[in-house]
Design a protein around this motif. Structure first.
Motif, PDB file in Angstrom:
ATOM      1  N   VAL A 259     113.726  62.347  72.820  1.00 47.87           N
ATOM      2  CA  VAL A 259     114.359  63.127  73.880  1.00 47.87           C
ATOM      3  C   VAL A 259     115.881  63.038  73.809  1.00 47.87           C
ATOM      4  O   VAL A 259     116.577  64.018  74.067  1.00 47.87           O
ATOM      5  N   SER A 260     116.391  61.897  73.417  1.00 45.38           N
ATOM      6  CA  SER A 260     117.843  61.706  73.423  1.00 45.38           C
ATOM      7  C   SER A 260     118.530  62.187  72.146  1.00 45.38           C
ATOM      8  O   SER A 260     119.755  62.198  72.078  1.00 45.38           O
ATOM      9  N   ASP A 261     117.770  62.606  71.135  1.00 41.22           N
ATOM     10  CA  ASP A 261     118.363  63.027  69.862  1.00 41.22           C
ATOM     11  C   ASP A 261     118.164  64.532  69.659  1.00 41.22           C
ATOM     12  O   ASP A 261     117.120  64.979  69.200  1.00 41.22           O
ATOM     13  N   ILE A 262     119.186  65.294  69.994  1.00 39.12           N
ATOM     14  CA  ILE A 262     119.089  66.764  69.941  1.00 39.12           C
ATOM     15  C   ILE A 262     118.811  67.272  68.523  1.00 39.12           C
ATOM     16  O   ILE A 262     118.073  68.245  68.352  1.00 39.12           O
ATOM     17  N   LYS A 263     119.368  66.610  67.503  1.00 41.87           N
ATOM     18  CA  LYS A 263     119.114  67.058  66.129  1.00 41.87           C
ATOM     19  C   LYS A 263     117.643  66.875  65.747  1.00 41.87           C
ATOM     20  O   LYS A 263     117.053  67.758  65.115  1.00 41.87           O
ATOM     21  N   THR A 264     117.068  65.770  66.147  1.00 39.12           N
ATOM     22  CA  THR A 264     115.653  65.535  65.861  1.00 39.12           C
ATOM     23  C   THR A 264     114.782  66.530  66.613  1.00 39.12           C
ATOM     24  O   THR A 264     113.812  67.059  66.060  1.00 39.12           O
ATOM     25  N   LYS A 265     115.133  66.801  67.852  1.00 40.83           N
ATOM     26  CA  LYS A 265     114.372  67.774  68.636  1.00 40.83           C
ATOM     27  C   LYS A 265     114.415  69.148  67.975  1.00 40.83           C
ATOM     28  O   LYS A 265     113.371  69.797  67.815  1.00 40.83           O
ATOM     29  N   ARG A 266     115.580  69.608  67.596  1.00 43.84           N
ATOM     30  CA  ARG A 266     115.698  70.931  66.993  1.00 43.84           C
ATOM     31  C   ARG A 266     115.022  70.986  65.625  1.00 43.84           C
ATOM     32  O   ARG A 266     114.395  71.996  65.278  1.00 43.84           O
ATOM     33  N   ALA A 267     115.126  69.905  64.856  1.00 41.27           N
ATOM     34  CA  ALA A 267     114.467  69.866  63.547  1.00 41.27           C
ATOM     35  C   ALA A 267     112.946  69.905  63.713  1.00 41.27           C
ATOM     36  O   ALA A 267     112.256  70.602  62.959  1.00 41.27           O
ATOM     37  N   THR A 268     112.445  69.192  64.692  1.00 41.78           N
ATOM     38  CA  THR A 268     111.005  69.173  64.952  1.00 41.78           C
ATOM     39  C   THR A 268     110.525  70.553  65.381  1.00 41.78           C
ATOM     40  O   THR A 268     109.509  71.049  64.884  1.00 41.78           O
ATOM     41  N   GLU A 269     111.257  71.177  66.280  1.00 40.87           N
ATOM     42  CA  GLU A 269     110.901  72.526  66.714  1.00 40.87           C
ATOM     43  C   GLU A 269     110.928  73.493  65.532  1.00 40.87           C
ATOM     44  O   GLU A 269     110.032  74.333  65.385  1.00 40.87           O
ATOM     45  N   ARG A 270     111.929  73.367  64.683  1.00 43.13           N
ATOM     46  CA  ARG A 270     112.033  74.247  63.510  1.00 43.13           C
ATOM     47  C   ARG A 270     110.847  74.047  62.570  1.00 43.13           C
ATOM     48  O   ARG A 270     110.273  75.017  62.065  1.00 43.13           O
ATOM     49  N   ASP A 271     110.461  72.802  62.353  1.00 47.89           N
ATOM     50  CA  ASP A 271     109.307  72.539  61.490  1.00 47.89           C
ATOM     51  C   ASP A 271     108.027  73.122  62.083  1.00 47.89           C
ATOM     52  O   ASP A 271     107.194  73.659  61.351  1.00 47.89           O
ATOM     53  N   LEU A 272     107.870  73.045  63.389  1.00 50.33           N
ATOM     54  CA  LEU A 272     106.694  73.653  64.019  1.00 50.33           C
ATOM     55  C   LEU A 272     106.723  75.171  63.883  1.00 50.33           C
ATOM     56  O   LEU A 272     105.673  75.797  63.704  1.00 50.33           O
ATOM     57  N   GLU A 273     107.916  75.760  63.950  1.00 47.31           N
ATOM     58  CA  GLU A 273     108.044  77.199  63.716  1.00 47.31           C
ATOM     59  C   GLU A 273     107.583  77.549  62.305  1.00 47.31           C
ATOM     60  O   GLU A 273     106.845  78.527  62.103  1.00 47.31           O
ATOM     61  N   ILE A 274     108.002  76.767  61.329  1.00 47.84           N
ATOM     62  CA  ILE A 274     107.656  77.020  59.931  1.00 47.84           C
ATOM     63  C   ILE A 274     106.150  76.888  59.720  1.00 47.84           C
ATOM     64  O   ILE A 274     105.534  77.727  59.043  1.00 47.84           O
ATOM     65  N   ILE A 275     105.553  75.859  60.292  1.00 50.76           N
ATOM     66  CA  ILE A 275     104.100  75.686  60.179  1.00 50.76           C
ATOM     67  C   ILE A 275     103.380  76.879  60.799  1.00 50.76           C
ATOM     68  O   ILE A 275     102.449  77.433  60.206  1.00 50.76           O
ATOM     69  N   GLY A 276     103.818  77.289  61.975  1.00 50.66           N
ATOM     70  CA  GLY A 276     103.200  78.429  62.642  1.00 50.66           C
ATOM     71  C   GLY A 276     103.344  79.717  61.855  1.00 50.66           C
ATOM     72  O   GLY A 276     102.409  80.522  61.778  1.00 50.66           O
ATOM     73  N   GLU A 277     104.500  79.912  61.262  1.00 46.87           N
ATOM     74  CA  GLU A 277     104.717  81.118  60.444  1.00 46.87           C
ATOM     75  C   GLU A 277     103.838  81.094  59.204  1.00 46.87           C
ATOM     76  O   GLU A 277     103.282  82.125  58.810  1.00 46.87           O
ATOM     77  N   ALA A 278     103.684  79.931  58.588  1.00 46.16           N
ATOM     78  CA  ALA A 278     102.830  79.815  57.405  1.00 46.16           C
ATOM     79  C   ALA A 278     101.381  80.144  57.753  1.00 46.16           C
ATOM     80  O   ALA A 278     100.719  80.907  57.033  1.00 46.16           O
ATOM     81  N   VAL A 279     100.892  79.616  58.860  1.00 47.94           N
ATOM     82  CA  VAL A 279      99.520  79.911  59.291  1.00 47.94           C
ATOM     83  C   VAL A 279      99.375  81.395  59.598  1.00 47.94           C
ATOM     84  O   VAL A 279      98.381  82.024  59.222  1.00 47.94           O
ATOM     85  N   ASN A 280     100.354  81.965  60.246  1.00 51.45           N
ATOM     86  CA  ASN A 280     100.328  83.390  60.559  1.00 51.45           C
ATOM     87  C   ASN A 280     100.233  84.233  59.289  1.00 51.45           C
ATOM     88  O   ASN A 280      99.444  85.179  59.225  1.00 51.45           O
ATOM     89  N   ARG A 281     100.997  83.883  58.287  1.00 51.40           N
ATOM     90  CA  ARG A 281     100.972  84.635  57.014  1.00 51.40           C
ATOM     91  C   ARG A 281      99.633  84.493  56.303  1.00 51.40           C
ATOM     92  O   ARG A 281      99.128  85.446  55.725  1.00 51.40           O
ATOM     93  N   ILE A 282      99.059  83.287  56.348  1.00 52.19           N
ATOM     94  CA  ILE A 282      97.740  83.080  55.741  1.00 52.19           C
ATOM     95  C   ILE A 282      96.713  83.983  56.417  1.00 52.19           C
ATOM     96  O   ILE A 282      95.920  84.650  55.750  1.00 52.19           O
ATOM     97  N   PHE A 283      96.737  84.026  57.735  1.00 52.12           N
ATOM     98  CA  PHE A 283      95.755  84.828  58.464  1.00 52.12           C
ATOM     99  C   PHE A 283      95.961  86.328  58.293  1.00 52.12           C
ATOM    100  O   PHE A 283      95.017  87.099  58.409  1.00 52.12           O
TER     101      PHE A 283
END
Length: 84
Positions: free
Chosen positions: A6-30
Motif C-alpha cells: 500500500v505504501s509503495d506507489i511504484k509497486t502498486k502501479r507495476a502490479t496493476e500493469r502486470d494484471l492488465e497484461i495478463i488480462g489482455e493476453a487471456v482476452n487475445r487467446i479467447f
C-alpha cells in the motif's frame, strides 16, 4: 506485506500493469479460441477492464487479494497447460 504494498506507489502501479497484461493476453487467446479452457478467464479479462477503465474503483484490498489468492492458482494452471 500488505502495508508495504500500500505504501509503495511504484509497486502498486507495476502490479496493476502486470494484471492488465495478463488480462489482455487471456482476452487475445479467447478471441482466437473461444473453447480455450482457463478457469476464471472472464474474471481475469474483467479485472483487466476494470483496472484500465476505472482507476477510481480499484482498491488496494482487491489487487492484493488477487495477487495473494488468485495468481498462484493461475500460475499453476498455466504451467499445467504449457506442459500438456
Amino acid at each position: 506485506m500488505f502495508e508495504d504494498y500500500v505504501s509503495d506507489i511504484k509497486t502498486k502501479r507495476a502490479t496493476e500493469r502486470d494484471l492488465e497484461i495478463i488480462g489482455e493476453a487471456v482476452n487475445r487467446i479467447f478471441k482466437k479460441d473461444k473453447n480455450f479452457k482457463l478457469e476464471n478467464a472472464q474474471k481475469i479479462i474483467g479485472t483487466r477492464n476494470r483496472i484500465i477503465h476505472g482507476y477510481d474503483m480499484i482498491s488496494d484490498d482487491l489487487i492484493w487479494s488477487i495477487v495473494i489468492n488468485h495468481l498462484p492458482k493461475l500460475k499453476k494452471e498455466v504451467e499445467f497447460l504449457l506442459n500438456k
